[in-house]
Design a protein around this motif. Structure first.
Motif, short mmCIF file in Angstrom:
data_model
loop_
_atom_site.label_atom_id
_atom_site.label_comp_id
_atom_site.label_asym_id
_atom_site.label_seq_id
_atom_site.Cartn_x
_atom_site.Cartn_y
_atom_site.Cartn_z
N ALA A 208 0.88 -1.14 0.02
CA ALA A 208 0.00 -0.19 0.06
C ALA A 208 1.10 1.28 0.07
N GLY A 209 0.39 2.16 -0.86
CA GLY A 209 1.25 3.58 -0.84
C GLY A 209 1.06 4.27 0.49
N ALA A 210 -0.09 4.11 1.09
CA ALA A 210 -0.53 4.75 2.09
C ALA A 210 -1.80 3.65 2.72
N ASN A 211 -1.70 3.47 4.39
CA ASN A 211 -2.70 2.76 4.92
C ASN A 211 -3.16 3.40 6.25
N MET A 212 -4.13 4.05 5.97
CA MET A 212 -4.59 5.13 7.08
C MET A 212 -6.18 5.14 7.21
N SER A 213 -6.64 5.83 8.09
CA SER A 213 -7.85 5.74 8.51
C SER A 213 -8.50 6.66 7.55
N PRO A 214 -9.86 6.94 7.46
CA PRO A 214 -10.55 7.84 6.72
C PRO A 214 -10.37 9.30 7.40
N PHE A 215 -10.12 9.34 8.61
CA PHE A 215 -9.75 10.48 9.20
C PHE A 215 -8.54 11.00 8.95
N GLU A 216 -7.59 10.14 8.75
CA GLU A 216 -6.09 10.67 8.59
C GLU A 216 -6.14 11.30 7.03
N TYR A 217 -6.76 10.39 6.08
CA TYR A 217 -6.95 11.08 4.61
C TYR A 217 -7.62 12.38 4.78
N LEU A 218 -8.61 12.55 5.37
CA LEU A 218 -9.35 13.72 5.56
C LEU A 218 -8.64 14.78 5.94
N GLU A 219 -7.62 14.44 6.82
CA GLU A 219 -6.60 15.65 7.35
C GLU A 219 -5.94 16.36 6.04
N ILE A 220 -5.30 15.24 5.12
CA ILE A 220 -4.76 15.84 4.29
C ILE A 220 -5.66 16.51 3.23
N PHE A 221 -6.82 16.23 2.95
CA PHE A 221 -7.65 16.90 2.12
C PHE A 221 -8.00 18.35 2.95
N GLU A 222 -8.10 18.06 4.23
CA GLU A 222 -8.34 19.85 4.51
C GLU A 222 -7.20 20.47 4.42
N LYS A 223 -5.88 19.82 4.50
CA LYS A 223 -4.68 20.79 4.59
C LYS A 223 -4.58 21.33 3.10
N VAL A 224 -4.66 20.27 2.28
CA VAL A 224 -4.77 20.70 0.74
C VAL A 224 -5.70 21.83 0.21
N ARG A 269 4.49 6.43 -4.18
CA ARG A 269 4.31 8.01 -4.40
C ARG A 269 3.64 8.41 -3.14
N PRO A 270 3.76 9.51 -2.48
CA PRO A 270 3.05 9.88 -1.41
C PRO A 270 1.36 10.29 -1.75
N VAL A 271 0.57 9.85 -1.03
CA VAL A 271 -0.84 10.03 -1.19
C VAL A 271 -1.17 11.52 -1.32
N SER A 272 -0.35 12.39 -0.54
CA SER A 272 -0.64 13.77 -0.43
C SER A 272 -0.44 14.38 -1.94
#
Ligand SMILES: NC(=O)c1ccc[n+]([C@@H]2O[C@H](COP(=O)([O-])OP(=O)(O)OC[C@H]3O[C@@H](n4cnc5c(N)ncnc54)[C@H](OP(=O)(O)O)[C@@H]3O)[C@@H](O)[C@H]2O)c1
Length: 284
Positions: A208-224, A269-272
């Motif tokens: 997996a390129g990333a293995n995170m919880s939905p809330f952790e992916y959300l943090e990236i969406f919020e930051k971006v 590749r970084p998921v961010s």
């Protein structure tokens, strides 16, 4: 065991063409792409593009065994990137069984079935149960095999409940269970390298390129996006939308306890980066 010829059934498809591109980029193998005969006359841009990079495009009738065996002669590794037939109803088991039977007759050495997603508990969802049924056949066939799991495509992570336009996240579970994701720029490379790994023989590879919880992916969406998103958890499954049932199972039943990333030569590749690209696409 060394391999020379890799045949990819469904190599012009969404997932299959990234696999084909990775093998062509690697350059160590002769690459054949199987396509259905009914598509022989069309001008498929992907088939032309893969052919221009050195792939041999072979047209077959999957339901004529002699035809299929002939097409597979000389194949060392057969990768099935076939999809089930969502309209006609043929399952992953139905669609891939002729391929497996012909592979045995053509003395293919290794078979990589059309997994390429999320490893889930048995009975979590009919789609993955069907893939399990097929894996049982592969194991009984006596052919070498490798199962490759890479989670959800990062370029389709919005299917996990991220509405970029509305800046709203709706999660099927409570948002705490990890969801593995991988970019389409990476998963083909994992498959290429698996052929050189002794431990991939008769085994499964989970990356997996990333293995995170939905809330952790959300943090990236919020930051971006630079803003706080509205969040809804424990979203109900809407029965009529088949995809909802699948994504609900992914959110709650993904089984990625250990990752094999460290066995590979490259960092994913970084998921961010992918999320940033998705956000840019939506904001135009
Ligand atoms: N991890 C993820 O997020 C993710 C996302 C999507 C898919 N997947 C998985 O990747 C695999 C391939 O899915 P995909 O979306 O790439 O498939 P796809 O693009 O719909 O189809 C792949 C190719 O298979 C051939 N094909 C389609 N239906 C067929 C049938 N009934 N009989 C024989 N050949 C058929 C077609 O090739 P020709 O027309 O050239 O014959 C098609 O281009 C599946 O196992 C799927 O579950 C994973």
């Amino acid at each position: 065991m060394s391999f020379e010829t890799v045949t990819i059934a469904g190599g012009t498809g969404k997932v299959g063409h990234f696999i084909a591109e990775a093998f062509l980029e690697d350059g160590s193998y002769r690459i054949k792409i199987l396509r259905r005969k009914s598509n022989e006359e069309d001008s498929n841009e992907m088939a032309r593009s893969l052919a221009s990079k050195g792939a041999e495009i072979v047209y077959v009738d999957y339901y004529k065994k002699d035809d299929l065996v002939k097409a597979l002669q000389g194949t060392d590794v057969l990768i099935s990137a076939l999809n089930m037939d969502f309209v006609g109803g043929a399952s992953y088991y139905d669609v891939q069984t002729p391929l497996l039977n012909a592979a045995k007759d053509a003395s293919v050495k290794r078979f990589i079935p059309s997994e390429f997603g999320v490893k889930m508990k048995y009975r979590a969802n009919p789609l993955t149960d069907n893939k399990k049924l097929f894996r049982d056949s592969v194991e009984k066939s006596g052919l070498e095999y490798t199962y490759i799991y890479f989670g959800v495509l990062q370029e389709e992570i919005f299917l996990c409940g991220f509405d970029i336009e509305k800046k709203k996240a709706t999660f099927f579970g409570d948002g705490s269970k990890k969801i593995p994701t991988t970019s389409f720029s990476d998963f083909g490379k994992y498959i290429v390298e698996s052929l050189r790994m002794p431990e991939a023989r008769n085994s499964e590879i989970t990356v997996a390129g990333a293995n995170m919880s939905p809330f952790e992916y959300l943090e990236i969406f919020e930051k971006v996006t630079g803003s706080k998103w509205e969040v809804v958890v424990n979203r109900k499954v809407v029965d009529v939308i088949f995809l909802d049932r699948f994504m609900a199972a992914v959110a709650q039943e993904a089984e990625f306890e250990k990752l094999d990333n460290d066995k590979f030569s490259f960092a994913p590749r970084p998921v961010s980066e992918v999320i940033e690209e998705l956000v840019n696409q939506v904001s135009g």
